[in-house]
Design a protein around this motif. Structure first.
Motif, PDB file in Angstrom:
ATOM      1  N   ALA A   9      41.998  71.066  57.447  1.00 53.78           N
ATOM      2  CA  ALA A   9      40.392  70.919  57.328  1.00 53.78           C
ATOM      3  C   ALA A   9      40.122  69.549  58.212  1.00 53.78           C
ATOM      4  O   ALA A   9      38.850  69.205  58.568  1.00 53.78           O
ATOM      5  N   ALA A  60      44.070  70.594  53.054  1.00 54.39           N
ATOM      6  CA  ALA A  60      43.478  69.548  53.437  1.00 54.39           C
ATOM      7  C   ALA A  60      43.526  68.965  54.926  1.00 54.39           C
ATOM      8  O   ALA A  60      42.848  68.424  55.558  1.00 54.39           O
ATOM      9  N   SER A  92      39.883  61.216  53.283  1.00 56.34           N
ATOM     10  CA  SER A  92      39.079  61.926  52.171  1.00 56.34           C
ATOM     11  C   SER A  92      38.203  60.931  51.628  1.00 56.34           C
ATOM     12  O   SER A  92      37.040  61.039  51.053  1.00 56.34           O
ATOM     13  N   GLU A 112      30.066  66.124  55.361  1.00 57.29           N
ATOM     14  CA  GLU A 112      30.676  67.384  54.878  1.00 57.29           C
ATOM     15  C   GLU A 112      31.983  67.490  55.321  1.00 57.29           C
ATOM     16  O   GLU A 112      32.972  68.131  54.321  1.00 57.29           O
ATOM     17  N   LEU A 113      32.495  67.271  56.236  1.00 55.54           N
ATOM     18  CA  LEU A 113      33.864  67.168  56.726  1.00 55.54           C
ATOM     19  C   LEU A 113      34.631  66.558  55.839  1.00 55.54           C
ATOM     20  O   LEU A 113      35.727  66.906  55.333  1.00 55.54           O
ATOM     21  N   ARG A 114      34.554  65.100  55.512  1.00 51.85           N
ATOM     22  CA  ARG A 114      35.210  64.377  54.621  1.00 51.85           C
ATOM     23  C   ARG A 114      35.088  64.927  53.253  1.00 51.85           C
ATOM     24  O   ARG A 114      35.970  65.034  52.367  1.00 51.85           O
ATOM     25  N   ASP A 115      34.010  65.474  52.829  1.00 49.78           N
ATOM     26  CA  ASP A 115      33.779  66.179  51.519  1.00 49.78           C
ATOM     27  C   ASP A 115      34.784  67.153  51.283  1.00 49.78           C
ATOM     28  O   ASP A 115      35.197  67.400  50.160  1.00 49.78           O
ATOM     29  N   ASN A 116      35.038  68.058  52.193  1.00 47.06           N
ATOM     30  CA  ASN A 116      35.604  69.411  52.171  1.00 47.06           C
ATOM     31  C   ASN A 116      37.126  68.787  52.335  1.00 47.06           C
ATOM     32  O   ASN A 116      37.890  69.180  51.170  1.00 47.06           O
ATOM     33  N   VAL A 117      37.530  67.684  52.887  1.00 44.06           N
ATOM     34  CA  VAL A 117      38.987  67.199  52.748  1.00 44.06           C
ATOM     35  C   VAL A 117      39.169  66.652  51.359  1.00 44.06           C
ATOM     36  O   VAL A 117      40.173  66.789  50.996  1.00 44.06           O
ATOM     37  N   THR A 160      37.803  67.406  48.597  1.00 44.61           N
ATOM     38  CA  THR A 160      37.887  68.322  47.665  1.00 44.61           C
ATOM     39  C   THR A 160      39.317  69.115  47.565  1.00 44.61           C
ATOM     40  O   THR A 160      39.773  69.177  46.465  1.00 44.61           O
ATOM     41  N   LEU A 161      39.761  69.466  48.805  1.00 45.88           N
ATOM     42  CA  LEU A 161      41.183  70.067  48.958  1.00 45.88           C
ATOM     43  C   LEU A 161      42.197  68.669  48.321  1.00 45.88           C
ATOM     44  O   LEU A 161      43.192  69.303  47.808  1.00 45.88           O
TER      45      LEU A 161
END
Length: 470
Positions: A86, A83, A51, A66-71, A73-74
């Motif tokens: 994702a 997370a 993350s 964006e992959l890292r940003d999604n993780v 956020t979760l």
């Protein structure tokens, strides 16, 4: 990075051959690559590490940020299971060496060929199994025995003798795992109702100690077997994972295999059935009916095909089984007869047991809905779930007061009202949890269990004390 260091060394007149490159390689080892990937992604540290990867790290590894940003956020939302889901396998494998010992060694050789003079294998999880497995991989790497590689220094392979180091858990760890999935701390939920039935029989001057003790141990073994089956299917369905803060981690960390867990559950249910057959022989067909309902309800609580817990039936089933049925069973075992007043007496503590489970479901409502499981909280929504929880906790005290007013319960059972301050504190925490305080909602089931224990102890003492006052 190595090329930049060597370029700078050349510009400054340093001997490039004198420069040593060493680096830590985080590793996670299991019996298969797929299993290692799944387990590593559940580790909180791995999720956190992914993350916070930099934009540069992501782009050089060939992944969109964006992959890292999604993780991230979760992770911040404390949705650890989400997370973990994702994180693609390829992203994890780019930053962690995952797989069997041979897989990790092969990747370490790739780093060596790329210019890392000394790859330093570091277990991402600091437990004994992972440390020992990483030592195994280091021995394989040093001997050059993986994939037919020569030793990294180009010399002869190192001959390693002595005992083989294994990552498999020893007997002590297996016993710890069995203890963890059995959850003895929860046994008050089954001890209380059976003891309550026995205490009421004692106030009437008739207690058969042998059958009563058999019922007590049958209730404990049934509860233990139910806990183990519940653990197995929660792990299978992804409800319990490494990232689950309140779950047992014995199965997901490999301290106990699923097969061993099933075997232990079978032992627990077998003990229940044997004790139940004895009780049927001395107490008749009503005990048989109670026993059959108890065993079936315990096993199919999470096991297919019924899986009551996942079909919004968990809370009412727990109230019936750990409230009414066990109390009636305890009274029947101790006295040899049925008394309708026992059903009323079972309700207060039964409501609090139901509140423990409902608090758990209310806390996990978002995760259960995302995974496609139906619980009572998921069906009614967060607002109604909060109201139901308050109703279950307060209902225990209201039913007790009514039972005393109607002369069903002895006046001395009002001693349980001394637990009201703890219940008030619990309801305040529940209110904060409903308002968004994750710290309060995360431990709601544990806090409810403590109130249940305090209430039940005072309630039992009140019943026992009533016989002294006669």
């Amino acid at each position: 990075m190595r090329e930049r260091v060597l370029d700078s060394a050349e510009r400054h007149g340093r001997d490039a051959s004198a420069i040593d490159f060493r680096g830590y390689l985080l590793s996670y080892i299991s019996d298969s690559r797929g299993d290692a990937l799944n387990r590593a992604k559940r580790e909180p540290f791995v999720i956190y590490m992914i993350s916070i990867l930099s934009d540069t790290s992501m782009s050089r590894a060939g992944f969109p940020k964006e992959l890292r940003d999604n993780v991230n956020t979760l992770w911040r939302a404390e949705d650890y299971h989400g997370a973990a889901q994702a994180i693609p396998d390829e992203l994890l494998a780019a930053f962690v060496l995952v797989g069997t010992r041979q897989d990790v060694v092969a990747r370490a050789h790739e780093y060596h060929r790329a210019g890392m003079t000394v790859p330093l294998l570091q277990p991402v999880v600091q437990d004994e199994a992972q440390v020992l497995a990483t030592i195994d991989a280091a021995v394989l790497y040093g001997s050059g025995s993986a994939a037919g590689d020569a030793a990294p220094d180009g010399g002869a392979a190192i001959a390693v003798r002595g005992p083989r180091v294994s990552g498999a858990p020893g007997l002590r760890h297996r016993l710890q795992g069995v203890y963890e999935i059995t959850r003895p701390f929860s046994f008050t939920a089954s001890l209380v109702p059976v003891a309550l039935g026995g205490a009421f029989a004692w106030t009437q001057g008739s207690v058969a100690l042998g059958p009563f003790l058999a019922a007590l141990f049958a209730g404990l073994s049934l509860h233990a077997g139910t806990n183990v089956i519940n653990e197995i299917y929660d792990v299978r369905h992804g409800i319990d994972s490494i990232a689950s803060p309140r779950a047992s981690h014995a199965i997901v960390k490999g301290r106990v295999t699923e097969r061993q867990a099933f075997a232990w559950a079978a032992v627990c249910f077998a003990i229940t059935i044997l004790l139940g057959l004895y009780l049927v022989s001395v107490r008749g067909l009503l005990m048989l009916a109670l026993g059959v309902l108890g065993v079936l309800g315990g096993y199919f609580y999470t096991a297919p095909p019924f899986q009551y817990k996942y079909r919004a039936m968990g809370v009412p089933l727990v109230f019936l089984q750990m409230g009414v049925l066990m109390t009636v069973g305890g009274y029947l075992a101790a006295s040899g007869r049925f008394d309708w007043r026992v059903v009323v007496l079972s309700a207060p503590a039964g409501l609090l047991v139901a509140a423990i489970l409902h608090g758990n479901e209310w806390r996990d409502i978002s995760e259960d809905v995302r995974l496609g499981f139906t619980t009572l909280s998921g069906e009614v929504g967060k607002r109604a779930a909060y109201g139901t929880y308050v109703g279950l906790v307060l209902g225990a005290y209201v039913v007790l007061a009514l039972a005393v007013m109607l002369h069903i319960a002895p006046t001395s059972t009002l001693l349980a009202m001394f637990s009201l301050p703890a219940a008030w504190w619990l309801l305040r925490a529940a209110e904060r949890g409903y308002s968004g305080s994750s710290g309060d909602i995360n431990t709601i089931d544990l806090m409810t269990a403590r109130v249940h224990t305090a209430f039940s102890a005072l309630f039992l003492f009140g019943i026992a004390f009533s016989s002294v006052l006669k």
